[in-house]
Design an enzyme around this catalytic site. Structure first.
Site, PDB file in Angstrom:
ATOM      1  N   SER A 182     -50.470 -54.893  37.674  1.00  0.00           N
ATOM      2  CA  SER A 182     -49.198 -54.226  37.394  1.00  0.00           C
ATOM      3  C   SER A 182     -49.339 -52.713  37.340  1.00  0.00           C
ATOM      4  O   SER A 182     -48.458 -51.985  37.795  1.00  0.00           O
ATOM      5  CB  SER A 182     -48.616 -54.750  36.075  1.00  0.00           C
ATOM      6  OG  SER A 182     -48.432 -56.138  36.125  1.00  0.00           O
ATOM      7  N   HIS A 234     -48.145 -50.526  32.531  1.00  0.00           N
ATOM      8  CA  HIS A 234     -47.081 -50.171  33.469  1.00  0.00           C
ATOM      9  C   HIS A 234     -46.786 -48.673  33.414  1.00  0.00           C
ATOM     10  O   HIS A 234     -46.686 -48.005  34.448  1.00  0.00           O
ATOM     11  CB  HIS A 234     -45.807 -50.953  33.148  1.00  0.00           C
ATOM     12  CG  HIS A 234     -45.966 -52.431  33.273  1.00  0.00           C
ATOM     13  ND1 HIS A 234     -44.999 -53.327  32.881  1.00  0.00           N
ATOM     14  CD2 HIS A 234     -47.001 -53.181  33.740  1.00  0.00           C
ATOM     15  CE1 HIS A 234     -45.415 -54.563  33.116  1.00  0.00           C
ATOM     16  NE2 HIS A 234     -46.624 -54.500  33.629  1.00  0.00           N
TER      17      HIS A 234
END
Length: 311
Positions: A182, A234
């Site tokens: 991610s 993220h």
């Protein structure tokens, strides 16, 4: 009185007008062949299959407890109460290279900053990331080539791992791990945004491109607030990719024509390949990246030294 030269009547002169000047058309940019992103895709799939093989849920637990053990055998998933994403155990992920503060700092296993990007907690986690990788990564590799996108992917993932491990350090839950691509994928999203800003003059539908991209980024960041999702990775990957995009994905602007592409007898006003604001963004981004990486590494490893001396 002088005589006209033969075969030069006014009718004949009008019949053959002077030829127009040759037109010049700039050569179209050729797209790269995308092979690195599909290779990363296959590597993630292969690592997940290997992690399920190594996990061998029936070998450690009862067959009735493991999910789909009658169909998958040793590739069956851990129980829902242990892993709701249909994947291996924490023990297996830790062995294969999951990101964990005690192992990275205490055991000096810095390779986990990168190995964790090729591990996934389950089928749901894997499919979500791989669809995003193909949708975003293939397009970027076709435009900028494998070298730029490879560097962007690795350093964005490293930035996501750094912020993630700093978050794990302050986590109240002991032995918490982090896995997934991610951070690197959010780095690609961040780089798309900075690429749009630094190459602003060559886009036609600027507002539409910016609005759609911001919408995609917002939706992906919102997913990070779900339970068991490490949003720090993220954010770290997105910030690293955003500033890396100003450095790696800068392109020449319209207005520059190389002389070797000009037809004979024609000239063009030569302008700089890159604009001033592009160089400004590049310099500022390099400074911010170096300071950011240095600060995170110092916070991680100097904090380890302070803990050792406190005893």
């Amino acid at each position: 009185m002088g005589k006209r030269p033969p075969f030069s009547t006014d009718i004949e002169a009008a019949r053959y007008p002077p030829p127009p000047p040759p037109n010049f058309h700039a050569s179209q940019t050729k797209l790269w062949f995308s092979w690195l992103v599909p290779l990363i895709f296959l590597a993630n799939i292969a690592m997940f299959v290997y992690s399920m093989y190594l996990n061998d849920c029936p070998g450690y637990l009862n067959d009735d407890v493991c999910l789909f053990s009658q169909y998958l055998g040793r590739f069956s998933f851990q129980p829902f109460n242990e892993n709701p994403l249909l994947g291996p155990s924490v023990r297996t992920l830790r062995v294969l290279g999951a990101l964990e503060k005690d192992l990275v700092v205490g055991e000096n296993e810095a390779w986990r900053f990168f190995s964790c990007m090729f591990l996934h907690a389950g089928v749901v986690h894997l499919l979500a990331n791989m669809f995003s990788l193909l949708f975003i990564g293939v397009r970027l590799e076709k435009e900028f080539g494998f070298l730029r996108i490879g560097l962007l992917y690795l350093f964005s993932g490293f930035g996501g791992s750094l912020l993630s491990i700093l978050h794990l350090r302050d986590s109240v839950a002991p032995n918490t791990i982090s896995v997934g691509a991610s951070g690197a994928l959010f780095g690609l999203l961040g780089a798309m945004l900075s690429e749009l800003l630094t190459n602003w003059t060559i886009y036609v539908n600027k507002c539409a491109a910016l609005t759609s991209l911001l919408l995609i980024i917002g939706l992906n960041l919102a997913v990070g607030f779900l339970p068991h999702v490490d949003n720090s990775a993220h954010i770290g990957g997105f910030l690293a990719g955003f500033f890396l995009g100003f450095v790696i994905l800068m392109r020449p602007q319209f207005g520059y024509v190389n002389r070797k592409y000009l037809p004979p007898g024609h000239d063009a006003k030569r302008k700089s390949k890159y604009k001033f604001y592009q160089y400004l963004f590049l310099i500022l981004s390099v400074i911010i990246l170096l300071l950011g990486y240095a600060y995170c590494l110092a916070s991680l490893y100097l904090g380890k030294s302070d803990e050792m001396f406190s005893y």
